[in-house]
Design an enzyme around this catalytic site. Structure first.
Site, short mmCIF file in Angstrom:
data_model
loop_
_atom_site.label_atom_id
_atom_site.label_comp_id
_atom_site.label_asym_id
_atom_site.label_seq_id
_atom_site.Cartn_x
_atom_site.Cartn_y
_atom_site.Cartn_z
N SER A 1 0.84 -1.21 0.00
CA SER A 1 0.00 0.00 0.00
C SER A 1 0.87 1.26 0.00
O SER A 1 1.59 1.51 -0.97
CB SER A 1 -0.96 -0.05 1.19
OG SER A 1 -1.97 0.93 1.06
N SER A 2 0.85 2.06 1.06
CA SER A 2 1.74 3.22 1.12
C SER A 2 3.20 2.77 1.00
O SER A 2 4.02 3.45 0.37
CB SER A 2 1.53 3.97 2.43
OG SER A 2 2.43 5.04 2.56
#
Length: 370
Positions: free
Chosen positions: A214-215
């Site tokens: 994700s991030s």
């Protein structure tokens, strides 16, 4: 904002009776199964995320040393440091088999936490994996909630787990400093840790890789683009192209146009965004492995194609895959190989945002050659 963060880390799984290892089994807004596979139990990590982990009904303790390892500060340079080439076990001051906080490793403008894991069976001149958590996560959570530690135990490489300190523990993938070689921000801090490992632990400079979720997947693209002199390959689990996100690093509502799958650029434009991060660099760029689920509710699946555009352009490949294989590495996944194989794309039919799915980490480590 809290509701946005909840949305950002909701995982989508097939409708099955039990959740696979390290899958989501609870949390605010979660409506899936709370039953884990045999040998695993649902452990609450925070209000919005519970995960299937091995053992009893309490979180598996993350072993850490009681005293951080303090070592002389290394002044970073604009090129890769030369390793010491130690003949014995690397990093003798780092305890084996535990997650150890590293301090005084070099320039750290954004106060990123750096933790190192050295397996008991570490190789001489080992490979190094930089592993990056998603929004709301920590180094400790990624250590216990992904399969990279177990693979390090089996194969003898070292891992640096980064821990973001700002923007709801999301990595800085939008700031001009972080998107510029030695400009500052989170990317500079992570590069400092890698340079320290190269200078002091006898790490093989040809085996330095980065991965994240994700991030952390977005930051994987950033590190590969901003520091191609350090990073030799990346595995991106549910991310977006470098330079895609525009409305800050933390999740927002309405969703950032990039996260919603509304940003499309040409391969040349995406490639230029990478090249602009390190003007004058003429060396090779990392090989890249890109993973995304078709049912990702947080980062639209169309982002996979934008990442493919970016990295095929960097490697001067066609955007048309040379080979495509079904059922790799799991039944619902398909693998596409581009050009001579320095770019791979993986599509998970029906998979959500909860990547890497159990067992897929090994495909990334195989790709790296660790």
């Amino acid at each position: 904002m809290i509701s946005s963060l909840v949305l950002f880390i909701i995982l989508t799984f097939h409708s099955v009776a039990a959740v696979p290892p390290y899958g989501q089994c609870g949390g605010q807004g979660y409506a899936g199964s709370t039953q884990c596979d045999p040998g695993y139990v649902c452990v609450k990590l925070n209000d919005w995320y519970s995960q299937c982990q091995p053992g009893g009904n309490t979180p598996t303790p993350v072993p850490t040393t009681s005293t951080p390892v303090t070592t002389p500060t290394v002044t970073p340079t604009t090129t890769s440091s030369t390793p010491t080439g130690t003949a014995g076990p690397p990093a003798p001051s780092i305890p084996a088999g535990t997650l150890t906080r590293l301090t005084n490793f070099g320039t750290n403008p954004s106060n990123v936490g750096i933790f190192v894991y050295k397996p008991t069976s570490v190789k001489v001149n080992p490979g190094l994996l930089l592993a990056l958590h998603g929004c709301g996560g920590t180094a400790q959570q990624y250590f216990s909630g992904s399969g990279f530690r177990q693979l390090a135990d089996q194969r003898g490489f070292m891992i640096i787990y980064g821990s973001a300190a700002n923007d709801m523990n999301c990595w800085d993938v939008t700031g001009a400093n972080s998107l510029t070689h030695d400009g500052g921000g989170d990317s500079r801090a992570l590069a400092s840790a890698v340079r320290y490992a190269l200078s002091n632990w006898g790490v093989n400079p040809d085996k330095v890789f980065v991965t994240g979720t994700s991030s952390g997947a977005m930051m994987t693209n950033v590190m590969a683009g901003v520091y191609p002199d350090l990073i030799k390959g990346g595995a991106v689990f549910a991310g977006v192209a470098m330079g895609c996100l525009s409305r800050g690093n933390a999740p927002v509502f309405p969703a950032d146009p990039c996260a919603a799958g509304q940003v499309s650029r040409t391969a040349q434009q995406w490639g230029d965004r990478v090249r602009q991060a390190y003007p004058g660099y003429t060396g090779p760029y990392p090989k890249m492995q890109l993973w995304h689920g078709t049912s990702d509710p947080v980062l639209n699946y169309t982002n996979l194609n934008e990442e493919v555009k970016q990295w095929t352009n960097i490697h001067a490949y066609s955007q048309t895959a040379t080979t495509t294989s079904s059922g790799v590495p799991r039944q619902n996944w398909s693998k596409s190989v581009y050009g001579s194989g320095l770019v791979e794309g993986y599509t998970g039919q029906g998979s959500g945002h909860g990547l890497p799915e159990s067992g897929t980490e090994a495909s990334a480590i195989d790709f790296f050659g660790l």
